[in-house]
Design an enzyme around this catalytic site. Structure first.
Site, short mmCIF file in Angstrom:
data_model
loop_
_atom_site.label_atom_id
_atom_site.label_comp_id
_atom_site.label_asym_id
_atom_site.label_seq_id
_atom_site.Cartn_x
_atom_site.Cartn_y
_atom_site.Cartn_z
CG HIS A 60 -1.73 1.69 -6.45
ND1 HIS A 60 -3.31 2.21 -5.87
CD2 HIS A 60 -1.61 3.21 -6.89
CE1 HIS A 60 -2.54 3.77 -5.69
NE2 HIS A 60 -1.94 4.10 -7.00
CE1 TYR A 110 -10.21 -0.02 -3.86
CE2 TYR A 110 -8.91 -1.81 -5.08
CZ TYR A 110 -9.51 -0.09 -4.48
OH TYR A 110 -9.18 1.11 -5.59
CG ASP A 166 1.14 1.41 -0.99
OD1 ASP A 166 0.48 2.23 0.21
OD2 ASP A 166 0.43 0.55 -2.16
#
Ligand code: T46
Length: 180
Positions: free
Chosen positions: A61, A131, A142
């Site tokens: 990601h 995170y 994203d």
């Protein structure tokens, strides 16, 4: 807290302060002065964690500009193989990746600058990956790279637990970097 350079420009492996006693353990995962003394003046805007079964792969990601962000990743419980891939076309380490084991014994963190794709494979059931990120979530930014398209074999796993979304990401060969 000791910040260590890695083979990828700007990516740091952090040895966190930890103290153990008869009660258990205490781990510090962020100190503003330690970061600013290493020219890292980052302000965390969001923090979240995931819980993963053994054999889960999440990633790769990243956030497209203008919502690209820095990440601080660590494992509160369990163990992962963490993988970071350089997507910055002007970087000396563009297209290189590096792997690290983060777990609740070494209690290492990774500081991941903008322009790098991040993913991991969980090595234990119930692994908690935490995170901190420097932007507020922007779903329209994203993005991702297909987990098995950039040269890493994920320890040869054949049937990972992975989301339909992650399986639909573009292969690295088709990737056009927005990070100049
Ligand atoms: C990040 C985020 C996600 N979501 C929603 C989107 C999905 O419906 C659900 C799970 O998101 P995702 O599948 O992206 O979660 P992971 O696959 O665990 O992604 C995480 O793990 C990989 C390895 C990373 O590096 C990402 O930065 C991190 O987000 O939460 C939100 O609502 N807000 C958010 O800030």
């Amino acid at each position: 807290m000791k910040l260590n350079k890695t083979s990828i420009d700007g990516l740091l492996l952090i040895e966190n302060f930890q103290a153990e006693d008869n009660r258990g353990a205490f781990v510090k995962t962020f100190n503003r002065d330690d970061f600013s003394n290493n020219s890292l003046n980052v302000e965390w805007k969001e923090s979240y964690f995931s819980i993963s079964h053994k054999g889960t792969i999440r990633g790769m990601h990243f956030q497209n500009p203008p919502h690209d962000h820095e990440k601080l990743v660590y494992v509160a419980k369990g163990a992962i193989i963490d993988v970071v891939l350089d997507l910055r076309s002007d970087s000396n380490t563009f297209s290189q990746y590096e792997i690290f084991e983060l777990n609740d014994r070494n209690r290492y963190s990774l500081y991941i600058p903008k322009g790098l794709a991040h993913g991991f494979m969980s090595l234990e059931d119930g692994t908690i990956t935490v995170y901190n990120v420097s932007t507020v979530y922007a779903p329209e930014s994203d993005n991702g790279i297909l987990y098995n398209s950039f040269g890493y074999d994920w320890n040869g796993i054949t049937k990972p637990i992975i989301s339909e979304r992650d399986l639909k990401f573009q292969p690295f060969t088709k990737f056009k970097s927005p990070f100049l």
